[in-house]
Design an enzyme around this catalytic site. Structure first.
Site: not given
Ligand code: ASP
Length: 309
Positions: A177, A205, A207, A228, A231
């Site tokens: 991300t 879903r 995040g 990141t 989520g």
């Molecule tokens: N935070 C992101 C989510 O949960 C995923 C990530 O940071 O890799 O959608």
């Protein structure tokens, strides 16, 4: 009087052993470096923090190394479904989109929501209609879906679970991300976060990335944050706003707040992830509870640093 600018970007957090083993560290470092230099050009010329974070996020979305825009992870149907948000620290204005498909740069759509709508967050079909109305660039499926993501998705499907992009899996499947935070020469702060979410995600879903206060936050009086990680844990702890509150209510510096915020994430929900933070003084900070994080920074207009740690 001009104040020096600062800029930070990240490409996700998790286990980075695979990147080191594979020897693809140089690819990430080059990508981070080039994107930071592109952001530097904007900020050094007196450009705004909001434009700088949008531009850096677009560059990160366009690079298939990361889990955002092109190269996003796949949901349970094997499709790319993206979330993004951007926030302006001057007036806490924000734009956010969730569950969107086919949009080349979700962060540009989030910026369009900020600039051209009276709303903060648009989702799914409605967000797509809004994108059409404002001629936001669309791409076909084959632009987004890269081979490594198909393999990563198959593996998640076989094991019947959802997982973070950087979670333990075959080396080539782990990428991340993205986010950017900046302070411009006028002292304004801004933050942007964009993601494909987690691998094999179900049921629409969403995040933390597009949730203001969870995966992104900016306030000129405190800091700009991009997060990141898992989520759900960042949503439950409202982590980006919590970091801002540690500055606003407790008088912590950005680096202290980043550290305390990650401690809070771990203490409260045993959370896994990381944050990049620039505070109102332009200090750059990072914090993560995962073993690794991909990020880079320019503090007070100084040298460019990139780190996979
Ligand atoms: N935070 C992101 C989510 O949960 C995923 C990530 O940071 O890799 O959608």
């Amino acid at each position: 009087m001009d104040k020096p600018f600062s800029l930070m970007i990240h490409g996700g957090s998790g286990t980075l052993e695979h990147i080191k083993r594979e020897g693809s560290e140089a690819d990430f470092t080059r990508s981070l470096h080039d994107i930071l230099e592109a952001g530097r050009k904007i900020l050094a010329a007196g450009g705004g923090a909001l434009d700088a974070v949008e531009h850096c996020a677009i560059c990160l979305e366009n690079d298939p190394l990361y889990n955002a825009g092109r190269g996003s992870v796949l949901n349970e149907y094997g499709e790319v479904e993206m979330d993004a948000a951007i926030m302006d620290g001057r007036d806490l204005d924000a734009g956010s989109v969730a569950g969107i498909t086919y949009i080349k740069n979700p962060i540009a759509l989030a910026r369009c929501v900020l600039d051209k709508s009276e709303h903060v967050m648009l989702i799914g079909k409605g967000a797509m209609e809004f994108a059409k109305l404002h001629s936001i660039t669309r791409m076909e499926d084959d632009y987004f879906v890269v081979e490594s993501r198909i393999r990563q998705w198959r593996e998640a499907q076989q094991s019947g679970r959802m997982m973070l992009d950087h979670e333990d899996a075959e080396p080539q499947y782990k990428l991340g991300t993205i986010g950017a935070v900046a302070r411009d020469q006028a002292g304004n702060l801004a933050a942007a976060t964009s993601t494909g979410g987690i691998v094999n995600k179900r049921w629409g879903r969403v995040g933390d990335s597009p949730i203001i206060g969870a995966g992104v936050f900016a306030d000129n009086e405190t800091c700009a944050v991009s997060a990141t990680g898992y989520g759900e844990q960042f949503q439950r702890t409202v982590l980006s706003k919590t970091i801002s509150d540690l500055i606003y209510f407790k008088g912590l510096s950005g680096p202290e707040a980043a550290k305390a915020g990650i401690q809070y994430l771990v203490d409260k929900v045993n959370g896994l992830g990381g944050v990049i933070v620039i505070d109102q003084m332009g200090r750059c900070a990072v914090g993560h509870s995962t073993s690794g994080m991909i990020y880079g920074w320019i503090e007070h207009g100084g040298d460019t640093y990139c780190k996979l740690s």
